[in-house]
Motif scaffolding. Structure first.
Motif, PDB file in Angstrom:
ATOM      1  N   LYS A  14      44.128  37.380  47.786  1.00 53.07           N
ATOM      2  CA  LYS A  14      44.522  38.700  47.418  1.00 53.07           C
ATOM      3  C   LYS A  14      44.529  38.628  45.870  1.00 53.07           C
ATOM      4  O   LYS A  14      44.204  39.721  45.322  1.00 53.07           O
ATOM      5  N   ILE A  17      41.184  38.954  44.589  1.00 53.49           N
ATOM      6  CA  ILE A  17      40.476  40.362  45.246  1.00 53.49           C
ATOM      7  C   ILE A  17      40.902  41.311  43.920  1.00 53.49           C
ATOM      8  O   ILE A  17      40.127  42.075  43.311  1.00 53.49           O
ATOM      9  N   TYR A  22      35.101  38.388  43.816  1.00 55.49           N
ATOM     10  CA  TYR A  22      34.182  38.606  44.963  1.00 55.49           C
ATOM     11  C   TYR A  22      33.327  39.519  44.796  1.00 55.49           C
ATOM     12  O   TYR A  22      33.605  40.937  44.741  1.00 55.49           O
ATOM     13  N   MET A  25      32.079  43.611  46.932  1.00 55.27           N
ATOM     14  CA  MET A  25      32.973  44.164  47.922  1.00 55.27           C
ATOM     15  C   MET A  25      33.190  43.552  49.125  1.00 55.27           C
ATOM     16  O   MET A  25      33.781  43.710  50.196  1.00 55.27           O
ATOM     17  N   LEU A  27      34.161  39.503  51.197  1.00 51.80           N
ATOM     18  CA  LEU A  27      34.603  38.020  51.020  1.00 51.80           C
ATOM     19  C   LEU A  27      33.430  37.006  51.464  1.00 51.80           C
ATOM     20  O   LEU A  27      32.683  37.214  52.428  1.00 51.80           O
ATOM     21  N   ILE A  56      44.149  45.225  53.119  1.00 52.03           N
ATOM     22  CA  ILE A  56      43.490  44.833  51.920  1.00 52.03           C
ATOM     23  C   ILE A  56      42.109  44.554  52.205  1.00 52.03           C
ATOM     24  O   ILE A  56      41.389  44.818  51.381  1.00 52.03           O
ATOM     25  N   ILE A  57      41.684  43.956  53.468  1.00 53.40           N
ATOM     26  CA  ILE A  57      40.287  43.740  53.971  1.00 53.40           C
ATOM     27  C   ILE A  57      40.180  44.487  55.227  1.00 53.40           C
ATOM     28  O   ILE A  57      41.035  44.646  56.045  1.00 53.40           O
ATOM     29  N   ILE A  67      36.252  44.025  51.367  1.00 52.43           N
ATOM     30  CA  ILE A  67      37.521  44.481  50.475  1.00 52.43           C
ATOM     31  C   ILE A  67      37.603  45.859  50.696  1.00 52.43           C
ATOM     32  O   ILE A  67      36.658  46.782  50.556  1.00 52.43           O
TER      33      ILE A  67
END
Length: 241
Positions: A14, A17, A22, A25, A27, A56-57, A67
């Motif tokens: 987190k 991010i 990353y 957008m 992971l 969050i994702i 993301i």
């Protein structure tokens, strides 16, 4: 008490991010993350699921973990997770009967804004529908919503005449448990005045935003125009942060 490893991993991801570590957008895949953190894939899998639960994702089957750009826009809005956040269960009825009238239902090509809000591809189509919600036959809210056709292909007018989120939970084992909403007020339009029985000088409350499935996938974008008498927003603020 020491935090479980997967919670610490989720917090680190987190943080990464938040600081744009990353690219694209998206992971890295779970194997790469496990190697980078020198942990097992099962720990990474649990951390990824926790981030998805927090919104969050979001996961795209066969494509990976992406993301949520809304998290980068307003991180504090992603501290809540809970049960079904549908309006049918959220509106205080005080014993009054809530009914839904479907005003329109179409399949359309989404605008660029809707496509961005629902993270759609250029060739995706959406259901566009408008509903009027009433309490004891008194209109309280006009709802203009968009749902990707590929996400919920069985959508029909009969389903829209009842709580869609309750149907998803009861029949599809899918829970809509978080939303990102902007809440404002505006002068009422001619349509607001006609459907909500408002005077030209009376305003409406606006609730506009995205509703997410419990795995973090965006399900619906909705713009709701609420009779001002029913606009009552309460929240809990933690002053220790």
């Amino acid at each position: 008490m020491k935090k479980p490893l997967y919670v610490s991993l989720a917090n680190t991801i987190k943080h990464n991010i938040s600081h744009h570590h990353y690219a694209g957008m998206k992971l890295p895949d779970e194997r790469t993350l496990a190697q980078n953190f020198a942990v097992s894939r099962s720990s990474i899998k649990r951390a990824i699921q926790l981030l998805a639960d927090q919104g969050i994702i979001f996961k795209k089957q066969g494509s990976g973990n992406f993301i949520n750009p809304l998290f980068l826009r307003n991180k504090t809005a992603f501290d809540y997770t809970g049960d079904n956040v549908g309006l049918t269960t959220s509106i205080v009825t005080n014993g009054k009967q809530q009914t839904i009238k479907v005003l329109s239902l179409d399949v359309v090509k989404p605008s660029s804004d809707i496509r961005e809000n629902l993270f759609l591809n250029d060739d995706d189509f959406v259901y566009s529908f408008k509903r009027l919600r009433q309490l004891d036959q008194q209109p309280i809210l006009i709802e203009q919503s968009y749902i990707p056709v590929r996400t919920f292909p069985q959508l029909s007018q009969s389903l829209l005449e009842n709580s869609l989120f309750n149907y998803l939970e009861d029949k599809e084992n899918t829970i809509i448990n978080r939303a990102y909403l902007d809440i404002t007020t505006q002068p009422s339009t001619a349509e607001d005045q006609r459907l909500l029985h408002l005077k030209a000088t009376e305003p409406v409350g606006i609730l506009a935003g995205i509703f997410f499935v419990d795995d973090g996938t965006p399900f619906e974008y909705s713009s709701m125009r609420l009779h001002y008498r029913y606009l009552n927003f309460s929240t809990f603020v933690n002053l220790n942060k």
